[in-house]
Design a protein around this motif. Sequence first.
Motif, PDB file in Angstrom:
ATOM      1  N   ALA A  95       0.834  -1.202   0.000  1.00 11.29           N
ATOM      2  CA  ALA A  95       0.000   0.000   0.000  1.00 11.29           C
ATOM      3  C   ALA A  95       0.869   1.251   0.000  1.00 11.29           C
ATOM      4  CB  ALA A  95      -0.942  -0.006   1.201  1.00 11.29           C
ATOM      5  N   THR A  96       1.964   1.209   0.740  1.00 11.40           N
ATOM      6  CA  THR A  96       2.885   2.348   0.749  1.00 11.40           C
ATOM      7  C   THR A  96       3.494   2.564  -0.633  1.00 11.40           C
ATOM      8  OG1 THR A  96       3.376   2.031   3.095  1.00 11.40           O
ATOM      9  CG2 THR A  96       5.002   3.261   1.804  1.00 11.40           C
ATOM     10  N   LEU A  97       3.875   1.474  -1.300  1.00  8.24           N
ATOM     11  CA  LEU A  97       4.401   1.596  -2.662  1.00  8.24           C
ATOM     12  C   LEU A  97       3.364   2.219  -3.599  1.00  8.24           C
ATOM     13  CD1 LEU A  97       6.266  -1.810  -3.278  1.00  8.24           C
ATOM     14  CD2 LEU A  97       7.294   0.468  -3.196  1.00  8.24           C
ATOM     15  N   HIS A  98       2.092   1.923  -3.360  1.00  6.37           N
ATOM     16  CA  HIS A  98       1.031   2.381  -4.252  1.00  6.37           C
ATOM     17  C   HIS A  98       0.363   3.679  -3.803  1.00  6.37           C
ATOM     18  CE1 HIS A  98       1.569  -1.677  -5.789  1.00  6.37           C
ATOM     19  NE2 HIS A  98       1.058  -1.209  -6.903  1.00  6.37           N
ATOM     20  N   THR A  99       0.907   4.322  -2.801  1.00  9.40           N
ATOM     21  CA  THR A  99       0.412   5.640  -2.416  1.00  9.40           C
ATOM     22  C   THR A  99       1.550   6.664  -2.402  1.00  9.40           C
ATOM     23  OG1 THR A  99       0.638   5.064  -0.064  1.00  9.40           O
ATOM     24  CG2 THR A  99      -1.554   4.818  -1.047  1.00  9.40           C
ATOM     25  N   GLY A 100       2.745   6.216  -2.705  1.00  9.36           N
ATOM     26  CA  GLY A 100       3.906   7.089  -2.654  1.00  9.36           C
ATOM     27  C   GLY A 100       4.149   7.848  -3.946  1.00  9.36           C
ATOM     28  N   PRO A 101       5.194   8.631  -3.964  1.00  7.17           N
ATOM     29  CA  PRO A 101       5.486   9.489  -5.112  1.00  7.17           C
ATOM     30  C   PRO A 101       5.766   8.723  -6.405  1.00  7.17           C
ATOM     31  CG  PRO A 101       7.144   9.773  -3.374  1.00  7.17           C
ATOM     32  CD  PRO A 101       6.102   8.843  -2.855  1.00  7.17           C
ATOM     33  N   LEU A 102       6.400   7.573  -6.317  1.00  8.15           N
ATOM     34  CA  LEU A 102       6.687   6.828  -7.535  1.00  8.15           C
ATOM     35  C   LEU A 102       5.391   6.395  -8.218  1.00  8.15           C
ATOM     36  CD1 LEU A 102       8.799   5.602  -9.402  1.00  8.15           C
ATOM     37  CD2 LEU A 102       8.683   3.535  -8.029  1.00  8.15           C
ATOM     38  N   PHE A 103       4.433   5.910  -7.448  1.00 11.84           N
ATOM     39  CA  PHE A 103       3.149   5.503  -8.025  1.00 11.84           C
ATOM     40  C   PHE A 103       2.430   6.705  -8.624  1.00 11.84           C
ATOM     41  CE2 PHE A 103      -1.423   4.515  -7.636  1.00 11.84           C
ATOM     42  CZ  PHE A 103      -1.480   3.408  -8.466  1.00 11.84           C
ATOM     43  N   ARG A 104       2.461   7.822  -7.925  1.00 10.70           N
ATOM     44  CA  ARG A 104       1.807   9.031  -8.443  1.00 10.70           C
ATOM     45  C   ARG A 104       2.465   9.491  -9.742  1.00 10.70           C
ATOM     46  NH1 ARG A 104      -1.202  12.282  -4.171  1.00 10.70           N
ATOM     47  NH2 ARG A 104      -1.591  10.713  -2.592  1.00 10.70           N
ATOM     48  N   ALA A 105       3.778   9.395  -9.792  1.00 11.37           N
ATOM     49  CA  ALA A 105       4.480   9.764 -11.027  1.00 11.37           C
ATOM     50  C   ALA A 105       4.080   8.821 -12.161  1.00 11.37           C
ATOM     51  CB  ALA A 105       5.993   9.715 -10.800  1.00 11.37           C
ATOM     52  N   MET A 106       3.989   7.536 -11.858  1.00  7.03           N
ATOM     53  CA  MET A 106       3.605   6.570 -12.881  1.00  7.03           C
ATOM     54  C   MET A 106       2.186   6.841 -13.377  1.00  7.03           C
ATOM     55  SD  MET A 106       5.287   4.191 -14.315  1.00  7.03           S
ATOM     56  CE  MET A 106       4.826   3.202 -15.704  1.00  7.03           C
ATOM     57  N   LEU A 107       1.283   7.218 -12.473  1.00  8.65           N
ATOM     58  CA  LEU A 107      -0.080   7.555 -12.893  1.00  8.65           C
ATOM     59  C   LEU A 107      -0.079   8.739 -13.854  1.00  8.65           C
ATOM     60  CD1 LEU A 107      -2.223   7.170  -9.642  1.00  8.65           C
ATOM     61  CD2 LEU A 107      -2.257   5.740 -11.679  1.00  8.65           C
ATOM     62  N   GLU A 108       0.766   9.716 -13.596  1.00  8.17           N
ATOM     63  CA  GLU A 108       0.873  10.854 -14.509  1.00  8.17           C
ATOM     64  C   GLU A 108       1.272  10.384 -15.907  1.00  8.17           C
ATOM     65  OE1 GLU A 108       0.085  14.034 -14.229  1.00  8.17           O
ATOM     66  OE2 GLU A 108      -0.537  13.814 -12.143  1.00  8.17           O
ATOM     67  N   SER A 172      -8.243  12.047  -1.693  1.00  9.78           N
ATOM     68  CA  SER A 172      -8.545  12.235  -0.279  1.00  9.78           C
ATOM     69  C   SER A 172      -7.739  11.251   0.553  1.00  9.78           C
ATOM     70  CB  SER A 172     -10.039  12.040  -0.013  1.00  9.78           C
ATOM     71  OG  SER A 172     -10.408  10.701  -0.280  1.00  9.78           O
ATOM     72  N   ASP A 173      -7.536  11.623   1.794  1.00  3.16           N
ATOM     73  CA  ASP A 173      -6.822  10.730   2.706  1.00  3.16           C
ATOM     74  C   ASP A 173      -7.828   9.736   3.261  1.00  3.16           C
ATOM     75  OD1 ASP A 173      -5.264   9.428   4.537  1.00  3.16           O
ATOM     76  OD2 ASP A 173      -5.102  11.108   5.914  1.00  3.16           O
ATOM     77  N   ASP A 174      -7.743   8.526   2.774  1.00 10.71           N
ATOM     78  CA  ASP A 174      -8.674   7.495   3.230  1.00 10.71           C
ATOM     79  C   ASP A 174      -7.934   6.444   4.044  1.00 10.71           C
ATOM     80  OD1 ASP A 174      -7.263   6.295   1.196  1.00 10.71           O
ATOM     81  OD2 ASP A 174      -8.995   5.356   0.272  1.00 10.71           O
ATOM     82  N   GLY A 175      -7.015   6.899   4.880  1.00 11.33           N
ATOM     83  CA  GLY A 175      -6.166   6.000   5.656  1.00 11.33           C
ATOM     84  C   GLY A 175      -6.937   5.021   6.529  1.00 11.33           C
ATOM     85  N   ALA A 176      -7.999   5.486   7.189  1.00 14.21           N
ATOM     86  CA  ALA A 176      -8.771   4.587   8.065  1.00 14.21           C
ATOM     87  C   ALA A 176      -9.475   3.513   7.243  1.00 14.21           C
ATOM     88  CB  ALA A 176      -9.785   5.389   8.877  1.00 14.21           C
ATOM     89  N   ARG A 177     -10.071   3.916   6.146  1.00  7.78           N
ATOM     90  CA  ARG A 177     -10.744   2.951   5.264  1.00  7.78           C
ATOM     91  C   ARG A 177      -9.738   1.957   4.698  1.00  7.78           C
ATOM     92  NH1 ARG A 177     -11.352   3.398  -0.206  1.00  7.78           N
ATOM     93  NH2 ARG A 177     -12.845   1.964  -1.112  1.00  7.78           N
TER      94      ARG A 177
END
Length: 195
Positions: A95-108, A172-177
């Motif tokens: 989950a950390t790998l998929h919420t971090g900057p590298l994942f966000r860059a890849m989405l771009e 949004s920050d959905d950390g609890a969910r």
Amino acid sequence: MSTTRQRERSDATRARLMEATVECLVERGWSGTTTTVVAQRAGVSRGAQLHHYPTREELVLAAVAHLGAARFAEARERAAGLGPGRTAAVLDMLATLHTGPLFRAMLELWVAARTDDALRAAVVPLEAEVGRETHRLTVELLGADESRPGVRAAVQQTLDLVRGLGISALLSDDGARRRHLLDDWARQLDTRLEA
């Protein structure tokens, strides 16, 4: 200057460019990530940037590949110390790998590649390699035996889940969910991996 010293400087320049490129993708998106902006952010001359990466596409793809490899190595190191409750800890790392900057860059890159044929031609093979490596990493970290029925599907479902959670976290920050979903999936996954 010695060859070793020159190589060290060159490696340091590339590393700064890699970090700056991902930061720019995350903050500015594809259209705002220009070679000029990246060079300025990395603190290198435009000539040095062009020497290492002549085009924006080469720079961005190299950055994503380089940082992806670094993140996978980091995840393997962290996993080496995991003990009981390993599945939940592995899911947290994914989950950390998929919420971090590298994942966000890849989405771009994914979004930009949707309408840019040249970029798409470069991104599709990179994404396929990242996907294969992520799958291998997940199998390794979970100690999953994919020769058993249903295990490969469970691993892929895990990756689809964390990728979806990563996309949800963009707005949004959905950390609890996310925590609740990952805890629930860890229990189900343990059952499926042990069956």
